[in-house]
Motif scaffolding. Structure first.
Motif, PDB file in Angstrom:
ATOM      1  N   SER A  53       0.826  -1.204   0.000  1.00  0.00           N
ATOM      2  CA  SER A  53       0.000   0.000   0.000  1.00  0.00           C
ATOM      3  C   SER A  53       0.860   1.254   0.000  1.00  0.00           C
ATOM      4  O   SER A  53       1.972   1.252   0.526  1.00  0.00           O
ATOM      5  N   SER A  54       0.318   2.319  -0.574  1.00  0.00           N
ATOM      6  CA  SER A  54       1.053   3.589  -0.588  1.00  0.00           C
ATOM      7  C   SER A  54       0.107   4.738  -0.882  1.00  0.00           C
ATOM      8  O   SER A  54      -0.974   4.550  -1.436  1.00  0.00           O
ATOM      9  N   ILE A  55       0.545   5.920  -0.490  1.00  0.00           N
ATOM     10  CA  ILE A  55      -0.164   7.161  -0.802  1.00  0.00           C
ATOM     11  C   ILE A  55       0.395   7.686  -2.112  1.00  0.00           C
ATOM     12  O   ILE A  55       1.621   7.664  -2.333  1.00  0.00           O
ATOM     13  N   GLY A  56      -0.485   8.174  -2.972  1.00  0.00           N
ATOM     14  CA  GLY A  56      -0.066   8.774  -4.241  1.00  0.00           C
ATOM     15  C   GLY A  56      -0.257  10.278  -4.208  1.00  0.00           C
ATOM     16  O   GLY A  56       0.000  10.929  -3.192  1.00  0.00           O
ATOM     17  N   ARG A  57      -0.775  10.804  -5.301  1.00  0.00           N
ATOM     18  CA  ARG A  57      -0.960  12.251  -5.414  1.00  0.00           C
ATOM     19  C   ARG A  57      -2.065  12.743  -4.480  1.00  0.00           C
ATOM     20  O   ARG A  57      -3.062  12.058  -4.272  1.00  0.00           O
ATOM     21  N   ILE A  58      -1.873  13.933  -3.972  1.00  0.00           N
ATOM     22  CA  ILE A  58      -2.884  14.603  -3.151  1.00  0.00           C
ATOM     23  C   ILE A  58      -3.299  15.855  -3.901  1.00  0.00           C
ATOM     24  O   ILE A  58      -2.458  16.709  -4.217  1.00  0.00           O
ATOM     25  N   GLY A  59      -4.598  15.929  -4.225  1.00  0.00           N
ATOM     26  CA  GLY A  59      -5.123  17.090  -4.934  1.00  0.00           C
ATOM     27  C   GLY A  59      -5.690  18.094  -3.942  1.00  0.00           C
ATOM     28  O   GLY A  59      -6.431  17.719  -3.026  1.00  0.00           O
ATOM     29  N   ARG A  60      -5.333  19.350  -4.109  1.00  0.00           N
ATOM     30  CA  ARG A  60      -5.788  20.401  -3.192  1.00  0.00           C
ATOM     31  C   ARG A  60      -6.567  21.461  -3.954  1.00  0.00           C
ATOM     32  O   ARG A  60      -6.346  21.694  -5.133  1.00  0.00           O
ATOM     33  N   SER A  61      -7.477  22.092  -3.244  1.00  0.00           N
ATOM     34  CA  SER A  61      -8.234  23.204  -3.820  1.00  0.00           C
ATOM     35  C   SER A  61      -7.283  24.353  -4.120  1.00  0.00           C
ATOM     36  O   SER A  61      -6.274  24.540  -3.440  1.00  0.00           O
TER      37      SER A  61
END
Length: 160
Positions: A30-38
């Motif tokens: 498991s892993s975290i990918g891209r984080i989209g922000r406002s």
């Protein structure tokens, strides 16, 4: 269809990033990918998390902070196929900890309300056994359980 297959989008009310990190901590591979922000155009305050891409046990997800309009229910669930009782115990414990809710027949809800089925690999073979008596005994045993007990299911299947 794209060669990358499916991504499951999970709708949260402000806890998308927290949930993504939680699932990554529960499942291997498991892993975290891209984080989209406002941004200044929205949809929320500039800099706030809108989406988090993550992988849990090789399955791709998108956690979306969509708001309170929609919540999870049991009509959609994820099956976790477990090789042994140790895996059943691990996932059952991790997903019911900290506000999760045990259910019947190997089902549970995690602290975010997402439904999971913690299923020993052997169960499907036992409940679909061509010997209807064995299948029925196993099914009756399963229906009486919360967290599934592989040894008890095997005893029921064997008629012990």
């Amino acid at each position: 269809m794209a060669t990358q297959g499916f991504t499951t989008c999970l709708w949260f009310d402000g806890t998308a990033e927290e949930a993504a990190h939680y699932y990554v901590s529960v499942f291997k591979n498991s892993s975290i990918g891209r984080i989209g922000r406002s941004n200044e155009a929205g949809p929320g305050p500039a800099g706030s998390v809108v989406t988090v891409e993550f992988t849990a046990d090789g399955h791709r997800f998108l956690a979306l902070n969509g708001g309170p309009q929609f919540t999870f229910n049991e009509s959609i669930s994820f099956q976790i196929h477990c090789a042994d009782q140790r895996e059943v115990d691990h996932y059952w414990t991790r997903l019911t900890d900290d506000g999760g809710e045990p259910g019947p027949c190997g089902w549970l809800k995690d602290k975010y309300g997402v439904s999971w089925q913690v299923v020993p690999d052997e169960l499907i073979d036992m409940i679909t056994d061509p010997d209807q008596e064995k299948a029925a005994r196993t099914t009756r045993a399963m229906l009486s359980m919360g967290k599934l007990d592989i040894a008890a299911l095997k005893r029921a299947h064997a008629g012990e």
